[in-house]
Design a protein around this motif. Sequence first.
Motif, mmCIF file in Angstrom:
data_model
loop_
_atom_site.group_PDB
_atom_site.id
_atom_site.type_symbol
_atom_site.label_atom_id
_atom_site.label_comp_id
_atom_site.label_asym_id
_atom_site.label_seq_id
_atom_site.Cartn_x
_atom_site.Cartn_y
_atom_site.Cartn_z
ATOM 1 N N MET A 136 7.011 -14.946 12.115
ATOM 2 C CA MET A 136 6.887 -16.046 13.071
ATOM 3 C C MET A 136 6.305 -15.576 14.385
ATOM 4 S SD MET A 136 10.152 -18.577 12.886
ATOM 5 C CE MET A 136 9.576 -19.576 14.268
ATOM 6 N N LEU A 137 6.561 -14.321 14.707
ATOM 7 C CA LEU A 137 6.138 -13.832 16.017
ATOM 8 C C LEU A 137 4.619 -13.742 16.134
ATOM 9 C CD1 LEU A 137 8.903 -11.112 16.265
ATOM 10 C CD2 LEU A 137 8.901 -13.404 17.239
ATOM 11 N N GLN A 138 3.927 -13.896 14.997
ATOM 12 C CA GLN A 138 2.467 -13.807 15.042
ATOM 13 C C GLN A 138 1.810 -15.028 15.689
ATOM 14 O OE1 GLN A 138 0.878 -12.916 11.165
ATOM 15 N NE2 GLN A 138 2.505 -11.451 10.759
ATOM 16 N N VAL A 139 2.504 -16.136 15.703
ATOM 17 C CA VAL A 139 1.955 -17.331 16.341
ATOM 18 C C VAL A 139 2.978 -17.856 17.339
ATOM 19 C CG1 VAL A 139 0.504 -18.000 14.394
ATOM 20 C CG2 VAL A 139 2.848 -18.781 14.494
ATOM 21 N N PRO A 140 2.529 -18.668 18.291
ATOM 22 C CA PRO A 140 3.483 -19.230 19.248
ATOM 23 C C PRO A 140 4.582 -19.977 18.498
ATOM 24 C CG PRO A 140 1.233 -19.750 19.901
ATOM 25 C CD PRO A 140 1.164 -19.114 18.545
ATOM 26 N N SER A 141 5.795 -19.590 18.725
ATOM 27 C CA SER A 141 6.888 -20.179 17.959
ATOM 28 C C SER A 141 8.051 -20.592 18.845
ATOM 29 C CB SER A 141 7.400 -19.175 16.928
ATOM 30 O OG SER A 141 6.385 -18.820 16.034
ATOM 31 N N VAL A 142 8.771 -21.567 18.369
ATOM 32 C CA VAL A 142 9.993 -21.975 19.058
ATOM 33 C C VAL A 142 11.106 -22.228 18.075
ATOM 34 C CG1 VAL A 142 9.342 -23.067 21.216
ATOM 35 C CG2 VAL A 142 8.969 -24.274 19.090
ATOM 36 N N LEU A 143 12.293 -22.075 18.550
ATOM 37 C CA LEU A 143 13.483 -22.394 17.778
ATOM 38 C C LEU A 143 14.071 -23.670 18.357
ATOM 39 C CD1 LEU A 143 13.353 -19.947 16.144
ATOM 40 C CD2 LEU A 143 15.156 -18.907 17.517
ATOM 41 N N VAL A 144 14.457 -24.580 17.491
ATOM 42 C CA VAL A 144 15.045 -25.809 17.978
ATOM 43 C C VAL A 144 16.359 -26.074 17.283
ATOM 44 C CG1 VAL A 144 14.695 -28.246 18.381
ATOM 45 C CG2 VAL A 144 12.750 -26.739 18.181
ATOM 46 N N ASN A 312 2.296 -24.779 25.991
ATOM 47 C CA ASN A 312 2.225 -24.167 27.324
ATOM 48 C C ASN A 312 2.714 -22.734 27.358
ATOM 49 O OD1 ASN A 312 1.602 -26.775 28.052
ATOM 50 N ND2 ASN A 312 3.751 -27.257 28.465
ATOM 51 N N GLN A 313 3.058 -22.240 26.191
ATOM 52 C CA GLN A 313 3.758 -20.975 26.183
ATOM 53 C C GLN A 313 2.975 -19.827 26.805
ATOM 54 O OE1 GLN A 313 5.099 -19.270 22.354
ATOM 55 N NE2 GLN A 313 7.039 -20.228 22.916
ATOM 56 N N GLY A 314 3.451 -19.388 27.950
ATOM 57 C CA GLY A 314 2.922 -18.165 28.520
ATOM 58 C C GLY A 314 3.917 -17.054 28.233
ATOM 59 N N GLY A 315 4.210 -16.860 26.966
ATOM 60 C CA GLY A 315 5.197 -15.844 26.607
ATOM 61 C C GLY A 315 6.581 -16.182 27.118
ATOM 62 N N ASP A 316 6.777 -17.436 27.421
ATOM 63 C CA ASP A 316 8.074 -17.882 27.926
ATOM 64 C C ASP A 316 9.101 -17.839 26.811
ATOM 65 O OD1 ASP A 316 10.271 -19.099 28.926
ATOM 66 O OD2 ASP A 316 9.252 -20.928 29.570
ATOM 67 N N ILE A 317 10.188 -17.188 27.095
ATOM 68 C CA ILE A 317 11.100 -16.848 26.023
ATOM 69 C C ILE A 317 12.502 -17.383 26.289
ATOM 70 C CG2 ILE A 317 12.421 -14.686 25.785
ATOM 71 C CD1 ILE A 317 9.660 -13.562 24.778
ATOM 72 N N ALA A 318 12.594 -18.148 27.353
ATOM 73 C CA ALA A 318 13.898 -18.613 27.801
ATOM 74 C C ALA A 318 14.589 -19.508 26.784
ATOM 75 C CB ALA A 318 13.741 -19.371 29.117
ATOM 76 N N THR A 319 15.888 -19.596 26.920
ATOM 77 C CA THR A 319 16.665 -20.561 26.152
ATOM 78 C C THR A 319 16.923 -21.749 27.061
ATOM 79 O OG1 THR A 319 17.728 -18.953 24.736
ATOM 80 C CG2 THR A 319 18.895 -21.017 25.100
ATOM 81 N N ARG A 320 16.518 -22.901 26.601
ATOM 82 C CA ARG A 320 16.660 -24.102 27.407
ATOM 83 C C ARG A 320 17.776 -24.970 26.825
ATOM 84 N NH1 ARG A 320 11.825 -24.816 29.511
ATOM 85 N NH2 ARG A 320 11.464 -22.652 29.016
#
Lengths: 336, 336
Positions: A136-144, A312-320
């Motif tokens: 998953m880390l190969q493309v912009p990914s998010v966990l929901v 918009n991901q600029g390597g943003d890794i925060a948990t929201r």
Amino acid sequence: MVSIKQVAEQAGVSFKTVSRVVNKDPNVREETRARVLEAIAALNYRPNRAARMMRNQESGVIGFISDEVVTQPYAGDLLIGAQQVASLHDKVLMVVNIENDRVGRQRAIDMLLERRVEGLVYASYYHKEVQVPQEMLQVPSVLVNCYAENEALATFIPDEVQAGYDATRLLIEQGHKIIGHITLNPDIVAAVKRLEGYRKALAEAGIAYDPLLVVQGEPRFDEAANSVSVEQAVAALLELKHQPTAFVCGKDEFAMQAYFEFAKRGLQVGRDIAITSFDNQRMIAPGLSPGLTTMALPHFEMGQAAMNSIFNQGGDIATRLIPFSVIERQSHLLKN
Amino acid sequence: MVSIKQVAEQAGVSFKTVSRVVNKDPNVREETRARVLEAIAALNYRPNRAARMMRNQESGVIGFISDEVVTQPYAGDLLIGAQQVASLHDKVLMVVNIENDRVGRQRAIDMLLERRVEGLVYASYYHKEVQVPQEMLQVPSVLVNCYAENEALATFIPDEVQAGYDATRLLIEQGHKIIGHITLNPDIVAAVKRLEGYRKALAEAGIAYDPLLVVQGEPRFDEAANSVSVEQAVAALLELKHQPTAFVCGKDEFAMQAYFEFAKRGLQVGRDIAITSFDNQRMIAPGLSPGLTTMALPHFEMGQAAMNSIFNQGGDIATRLIPFSVIERQSHLLKN
DNA sequence: CTAATATTTGACAACGTTGTCAATAAGTGG
DNA sequence: CCACTTATTGACAACGTTGTCAAATATTAG
């Protein structure tokens, strides 16, 4: 399938000219354009995305991996929220539903990556920890609606503590001091976080936390299916010396069963007892009387937020933490 | 993204040889194969589906158009059933959720056709008539949970008449002779078909149909939202001279409200009164006590059947009725 | 009417694959 | 060791697009 060349032939122009018309290039003589458009209509031509994709190296697809999301009522809103935002960016969702096995997940990921998805959403159907495949880390990914302990991934989860807090606060504001809490299976994140919110609200109001007021409404995953039923849990609390005057129920089903138990004992919600709950099941909450005041999971909003973050991901890794919304009906009120 | 040529370079072979290895062509020397495999792993190569697709003119994608399917509890099972069968044939689903507007639908169809879907499933979230876009006829298509009056399309819909029949029959078998029926909004196909089943069961048992026993539990779409509530409907029937001893409820929410009305009047389901219903809402039916006997919509089966038909379609255009399944809990029984 | 310029059009390559067919390498029998 | 067969490999075209650049055509100015 008819290709650009056939259209070109029909219109008596080069295929490049057709391409120009299709892509709305202004440098085409009006008369030619008309002729081409006519040919397109006549042959019912449709550009081939695969070919386009090869040229510009863009699939226009976002992968949506759900472990059973769609089986859960209203968790589908998550999908809708995501799709809405994707549409705005002219992307489509490729949805894959995986069983909880490792191979299914691997197959899904491979397939999506072969299709060159431009992003990946991994959604679970209830708030829990998951293991994400490294690919998953190969493309912009998010966990929901789920989180992975040691992965650097943007994460969107519901703010369970806030929900627990608000659900309790609503009752405190009505003057209740003894508030029972029927909790979910304690293996579930939601159960422990909501309890945390419950305690926070009590503490803030200067009410001492009494563990006797908190009863589990369903068994742990590893226990036998029939432990204490919700009715029994409610009954137990109502037989306490200091009887609770209000209840925070772990989910709307619990609330429904609580209503029944109350009815059996001649207690009427809205008069003798107040109640709040979680989930806003549209099947249940509005149908109870009085209507159930309940905390709605922000599925739609999480879906939107997740998809936005992909773009918009600029390597943003925060948990929201996404807030629940309070659906106020009547059940938290006492009118007399 | 790394391409077959880069792998070839790394392995010191022609790109055609890499292609052979990837496609498991047996005519490759073991030693060469090993070298190629190594290069593939090193570079993390993944074949590009778009390119493959251009060569063999196969997208491997089936379009799944749902008008809000995923918002409805358990209608998502339809998707799962479809996906399962698609997987068996090595196809993936591209799911598009359309709002009910014409343009959204057009956009969805265009997009799917541009992607050269090999089939199309059009599913609606409750059983109703739909207008299908003409373009659907270009690829093997099926309608699920909906039908189009004058289109030649294979169609899979739930057998509402059977469901109504079975739900009523269950009660007749327990000896009930006066059976109330709380119906859905009469604009809904399900409402009229289930009523038909109800009447059929009565007729078969030699029980005269009494229109007084049939009450509408929710208003027509075009009427004000608050007409007779289910509680009122149930109450009205219970005040009849020949009081019903059993009820067939249009859906589980109705049943839940009926339970409350019974409770209020001191009637106990399973002792004084019997009840059956439709939908098997897992949120409600098992949580009532006694557990609600209800007819489960064959969502999963319809999904499977629809997808199967896409693969076997020899221009088969029939409308297939898929049976509900009877979920027997306790509510239809009278034990004394 | 010619030259210069602007507009419109087309040829060709490239994207990453796989199928076809020819070329090369490796075995085999005498 | 040679001719012959078989196994392995590679060159090239093609799939349907779009970008680049040059060619053709139309327009304008003088």
